[in-house]
Design a protein around this motif. Structure first.
Motif, PDB file in Angstrom:
ATOM      1  N   ASP A   1      -6.123  -0.585  -4.078  1.00  0.00           N
ATOM      2  CA  ASP A   1      -7.143  -1.796  -4.580  1.00  0.00           C
ATOM      3  C   ASP A   1      -6.726  -2.880  -3.939  1.00  0.00           C
ATOM      4  OD1 ASP A   1      -8.429  -4.000  -5.881  1.00  0.00           O
ATOM      5  OD2 ASP A   1      -9.022  -2.282  -6.582  1.00  0.00           O
ATOM      6  N   LEU A   2      -8.247  -2.944  -2.962  1.00  0.00           N
ATOM      7  CA  LEU A   2      -7.814  -4.101  -1.988  1.00  0.00           C
ATOM      8  C   LEU A   2      -7.792  -5.352  -2.144  1.00  0.00           C
ATOM      9  CD1 LEU A   2      -8.376  -4.443   1.801  1.00  0.00           C
ATOM     10  CD2 LEU A   2     -11.067  -4.804   0.734  1.00  0.00           C
ATOM     11  N   GLU A   3      -8.805  -5.238  -3.674  1.00  0.00           N
ATOM     12  CA  GLU A   3      -8.508  -6.744  -4.088  1.00  0.00           C
ATOM     13  C   GLU A   3      -7.180  -7.262  -4.871  1.00  0.00           C
ATOM     14  OE1 GLU A   3     -10.841  -9.221  -7.804  1.00  0.00           O
ATOM     15  OE2 GLU A   3     -11.909  -8.114  -6.422  1.00  0.00           O
ATOM     16  N   ILE A   4      -6.685  -6.508  -4.871  1.00  0.00           N
ATOM     17  CA  ILE A   4      -5.199  -6.771  -6.074  1.00  0.00           C
ATOM     18  C   ILE A   4      -4.173  -6.565  -4.442  1.00  0.00           C
ATOM     19  CG2 ILE A   4      -3.069  -5.681  -6.868  1.00  0.00           C
ATOM     20  CD1 ILE A   4      -5.516  -4.363  -8.759  1.00  0.00           C
ATOM     21  N   LEU A   5      -4.283  -5.460  -3.478  1.00  0.00           N
ATOM     22  CA  LEU A   5      -3.543  -5.740  -2.114  1.00  0.00           C
ATOM     23  C   LEU A   5      -3.630  -7.588  -1.637  1.00  0.00           C
ATOM     24  CD1 LEU A   5      -1.802  -4.314  -0.876  1.00  0.00           C
ATOM     25  CD2 LEU A   5      -3.702  -3.756   0.858  1.00  0.00           C
ATOM     26  N   GLN A   6      -4.542  -7.448  -1.703  1.00  0.00           N
ATOM     27  CA  GLN A   6      -5.545  -9.130  -0.693  1.00  0.00           C
ATOM     28  C   GLN A   6      -4.630 -10.321  -1.520  1.00  0.00           C
ATOM     29  OE1 GLN A   6      -8.992  -9.117  -0.689  1.00  0.00           O
ATOM     30  NE2 GLN A   6      -8.705  -8.327   1.861  1.00  0.00           N
ATOM     31  N   SER A  62       0.859  -1.503  -0.113  1.00  0.00           N
ATOM     32  CA  SER A  62       0.322   0.329   0.036  1.00  0.00           C
ATOM     33  C   SER A  62       0.655   1.063   0.158  1.00  0.00           C
ATOM     34  CB  SER A  62      -1.173   0.125   1.207  1.00  0.00           C
ATOM     35  OG  SER A  62      -0.478  -0.218   2.706  1.00  0.00           O
ATOM     36  N   GLU A  63       2.420   1.197   0.639  1.00  0.00           N
ATOM     37  CA  GLU A  63       2.576   2.357   0.911  1.00  0.00           C
ATOM     38  C   GLU A  63       3.401   2.729  -0.368  1.00  0.00           C
ATOM     39  OE1 GLU A  63       5.521   1.698   3.983  1.00  0.00           O
ATOM     40  OE2 GLU A  63       4.322   2.136   5.011  1.00  0.00           O
ATOM     41  N   ASN A  64       3.604   1.393  -1.258  1.00  0.00           N
ATOM     42  CA  ASN A  64       4.082   1.509  -3.040  1.00  0.00           C
ATOM     43  C   ASN A  64       2.702   1.710  -3.577  1.00  0.00           C
ATOM     44  OD1 ASN A  64       7.049   1.551  -2.478  1.00  0.00           O
ATOM     45  ND2 ASN A  64       6.461  -0.741  -1.858  1.00  0.00           N
ATOM     46  N   GLY A  65       1.944   2.321  -3.636  1.00  0.00           N
ATOM     47  CA  GLY A  65       0.605   2.448  -4.223  1.00  0.00           C
ATOM     48  C   GLY A  65      -0.171   1.238  -4.539  1.00  0.00           C
ATOM     49  N   VAL A  66      -0.822   0.024  -4.328  1.00  0.00           N
ATOM     50  CA  VAL A  66      -1.078  -0.271  -4.261  1.00  0.00           C
ATOM     51  C   VAL A  66      -2.459   0.118  -3.624  1.00  0.00           C
ATOM     52  CG1 VAL A  66      -2.466  -3.174  -4.337  1.00  0.00           C
ATOM     53  CG2 VAL A  66       0.488  -2.154  -5.497  1.00  0.00           C
TER      54      VAL A  66
END
Length: 101
Positions: free
Chosen positions: A51-56, A45-49
């Protein structure tokens, strides 16, 4: 599975391990896995991701859900210094967990 069995699994998998290689293993239980997932989620998330689905999906690709042993093999290559290899071994099956692609 215990620490020694996890290390031996990796040694048998790799085959030719140089003499003097330092070996260690740490069990990643439910609590450590939870913390590792939190770490990766924060990192992504600190690197720009965002979207919760993509992050998971990214976290799931890098952190197994089930307990595993993280085995470290450290060799000393005089000119290059120490070289560390990390391998994961499933605690239930005793099999090497492949690295994420």
């Amino acid at each position: 599975m215990d620490q020694k069995a996890a290390i031996m699994t990796v040694i048998e998998h790799l085959g030719n391990i140089p003499p003097g290689t330092k070996c260690s293993a740490v069990l990643f239980d439910t609590e450590r896995i939870r913390r590792e997932k939190e770490f990766y989620a924060k990192l992504y998330s600190e690197n720009g991701v965002h979207d919760l689905e993509i992050l998971q999906a990214m976290v799931a690709a890098n952190v197994p859900d089930d307990p595993y042993w993280l085995v470290s093999l450290k060799t000393s290559d005089g000119a290059m210094g120490d070289i560390t290899q990390l391998h994961r071994v499933d605690d239930r099956t005793g099999k090497i967990i492949p690295d994420p692609v």
